[in-house]
Design a protein around this motif. Structure first.
Motif, mmCIF file in Angstrom:
data_model
loop_
_atom_site.group_PDB
_atom_site.id
_atom_site.type_symbol
_atom_site.label_atom_id
_atom_site.label_comp_id
_atom_site.label_asym_id
_atom_site.label_seq_id
_atom_site.Cartn_x
_atom_site.Cartn_y
_atom_site.Cartn_z
ATOM 1 N N ALA A 121 -5.122 4.161 2.832
ATOM 2 C CA ALA A 121 -3.722 3.755 3.018
ATOM 3 C C ALA A 121 -3.586 2.264 3.282
ATOM 4 O O ALA A 121 -2.627 1.627 2.819
ATOM 5 C CB ALA A 121 -3.091 4.558 4.150
ATOM 6 N N ALA A 161 -2.930 -0.121 0.460
ATOM 7 C CA ALA A 161 -1.568 -0.183 -0.088
ATOM 8 C C ALA A 161 -0.573 -0.716 0.940
ATOM 9 O O ALA A 161 0.645 -0.596 0.763
ATOM 10 C CB ALA A 161 -1.141 1.208 -0.551
ATOM 11 N N ALA A 221 2.125 1.856 4.135
ATOM 12 C CA ALA A 221 1.883 2.190 2.733
ATOM 13 C C ALA A 221 3.144 2.665 2.023
ATOM 14 O O ALA A 221 3.251 2.531 0.792
ATOM 15 C CB ALA A 221 0.796 3.266 2.642
ATOM 16 N N ARG A 222 4.096 3.231 2.729
ATOM 17 C CA ARG A 222 5.335 3.737 2.120
ATOM 18 C C ARG A 222 6.523 3.420 3.023
ATOM 19 O O ARG A 222 6.425 3.463 4.240
ATOM 20 C CB ARG A 222 5.240 5.262 1.906
ATOM 21 C CG ARG A 222 4.273 5.683 0.810
ATOM 22 C CD ARG A 222 4.789 5.239 -0.556
ATOM 23 N NE ARG A 222 3.861 5.571 -1.625
ATOM 24 C CZ ARG A 222 2.871 4.787 -2.053
ATOM 25 N NH1 ARG A 222 2.671 3.606 -1.479
ATOM 26 N NH2 ARG A 222 2.103 5.149 -3.047
ATOM 27 N N VAL A 246 -1.575 6.531 -3.866
ATOM 28 C CA VAL A 246 -2.313 5.269 -3.774
ATOM 29 C C VAL A 246 -3.522 5.256 -4.697
ATOM 30 O O VAL A 246 -3.794 4.268 -5.381
ATOM 31 C CB VAL A 246 -2.741 5.002 -2.317
ATOM 32 C CG1 VAL A 246 -3.705 3.811 -2.242
ATOM 33 C CG2 VAL A 246 -1.521 4.740 -1.443
#
Length: 485
Positions: A214, A217, A290-291, A310
């Motif tokens: 993670a 990203a 990551a998001r 990812v």
């Protein structure tokens, strides 16, 4: 003809305390027969017990439900919940070193505040442990469905993996993992602890895998705005995430099966909580980095989906989900273990039916484990996760608040009692711990409070109608007959 002392009034019955020396002297013994529990657990096993009971559904499942409440500030929510848990953990550590028995906070409150408060604490623990096992089992069922779909492309029928009200009829995987834990627990504490230790290693490895992927990203822009729903959102998320910490006290339920409880229990409780909080914050930061926080809304297995997106590889998500299955199963095992030991102590005191306090020839409360496991399996199969998580949190917070109060009371009533650990900054720390528990409880929903109030009223009725009359402290002491004049 001998006479007995008159029964005490209701107030005296509710406030009577069980002497600490008596509690400790009864450690290891059941309600009948010569069998006793075996002291076989060391520091590593006790620490793994608390880590195993905590590190599970909270990070694998509930994280996805909490991010929409707080946004990226969910990291702060974990810190807030962890700080609240730490204050209570310090109180648990002192009480575990002073009163090293299987009853955990139930026994601590019974010895300090009184029988009625002790019973209510134990009643809350039955809610906390039983409902949390069911909640964790529901999360396990979600990962089972995900792994089956990823490996075979098959989608399990909704009626077999969802409870009523969530599009299904019965959550079979949730019930099966509870049954599996029961089969292992009846073999004995040492065997269960060995399996749990292996499971803890697996869960640490899979969470390290998630963070490693993670963070590749990670985008700083995903952390802005950091608290889109303000402090209220972060606090609300902390109230729900407190569910993730409730297992830290699991080691205290093993007081009668630890080799050196006065030394090892306090260390295991504090060490496990430090490890758990660090891992939670790291994983949460990796996830929201990551998001974007809006992505998490409605995502059931957020960590798995992040890995798949990812890496672009299905097998990574499958490996993680398989590790999550092992990890969550260890929570079911360890929390169910804790519940059976608390109920064992309540039965030994006469406040619960004696059958829950019986040991087999190996010192295992088999009947207790089977009955409790059966009830939890039914609950896991029929109730949705969200309702279970909130009900667990409020039961935990009530029990933790009472333990903080117990530390203050025992310091005043038994200052001479040997203590292998002392809460720092006394009495500020336990009083602040109790206040933080109340604060988080107030942020839970009205429905949760109604359910908790109903559960408490049932507990009051059970004690007034059953427990206070059958309590071992209620047996009147004989008074020598007067000599005839």
């Amino acid at each position: 003809m001998d006479r007995t002392t008159p029964r005490p009034g209701l107030r005296a019955q509710l406030l009577r305390t069980k002497p600490v020396d008596q509690i400790v002297s009864e450690a290891g013994h059941g309600t009948g027969g010569p069998a006793s529990m075996r002291r076989s657990l060391g520091l590593w096993q006790l620490t793994a017990l608390s880590i195993g009971a905590s590190l599970g559904t909270g990070i694998f499942v509930v994280l996805g439900e909490s991010v929409p409440l707080a946004g990226p500030a969910v990291v702060v929510s974990f810190v807030l919940a962890g700080f609240t848990a730490l204050l209570s953990a310090l109180s648990y550590a002192e009480m575990a070193g002073a009163v090293p028995v299987a009853g955990s906070s139930y026994s601590y409150v019974y010895a300090t505040v009184g029988e009625f408060a002790g019973w209510l604490c134990g009643w809350c623990l039955l809610l906390e442990y039983g409902v949390s096992v069911a909640a964790v089992a529901v999360g396990w069922g979600q990962y089972v469905a995900d792994v089956v779909h990823a490996v075979s492309g098959l989608t399990l029928p909704a009626w077999t993996v969802q409870p009523p009200g969530s599009g299904g009829v019965v959550n079979l995987p949730a019930a099966l993992v509870v049954v599996g834990a029961v089969l292992l627990l009846v073999r004995g504490a040492q065997e269960s602890a060995a399996v749990n230790a292996a499971m803890v290693v697996v869960k640490l490895v899979v969470l390290a895998l998630f963070c490693a992927v993670a963070f590749t990203a990670f985008r700083a822009g995903n952390l802005t705005p950091f608290a889109p729903l303000g402090a209220a959102g972060a606090t609300a998320a902390a109230s729900r995430l407190f569910f993730s910490y409730i297992g830290f006290d699991a080691a205290s339920t093993a007081g009668e099966e630890a080799r050196d409880p006065r030394r090892d229990l306090p260390r295991a409780i504090v060490l496990s909580l430090v490890v758990i909080t660090a891992i939670y914050c790291l994983v949460a930061l990796a996830a929201v980095g990551a998001r974007r926080w809006t992505w998490f809304d409605g995502v059931e297995v957020a960590l798995v989906d992040i890995l798949r997106e990812v890496t672009g590889q299905t097998w990574v998500g499958v490996v993680f989900s398989a590790g999550a299955l092992v990890s969550i199963a260890s929570v079911v095992l360890t929390v169910l273990y804790g519940q059976t030991r608390i109920l064992f102590s309540m039965a030994r005191d006469g406040l619960a039916p004696a059958l829950f306090g019986r040991l087999d020839r190996r010192g295992v409360p088999v009947l207790n484990t089977v009955v409790v496991g059966g009830a939890v399996a039914v609950l896991a199969a029929l109730v949705p996760l969200g309702a279970l998580a909130d009900a667990t949190s409020i039961g935990s917070l009530a029990a933790f608040a009472l333990v903080n109060v117990s530390v203050v009371v025992l310091r005043r009533t038994r200052p001479d009692l040997p203590r292998t650990f002392r809460v720092p900054l006394f009495p500020l720390t336990p009083l602040l711990g109790a206040a933080m528990c109340v604060l988080l409880a107030l942020n839970l929903g009205t429905g949760t409070w109604i359910a908790f109030g109903a559960w408490t009223l049932v507990g009051v009725a059970v004690h007034l109608g059953y427990g206070r009359h059958r309590s071992r402290l209620a047996v009147p002491a004989p008074v020598p007959a007067r000599e005839p004049r």
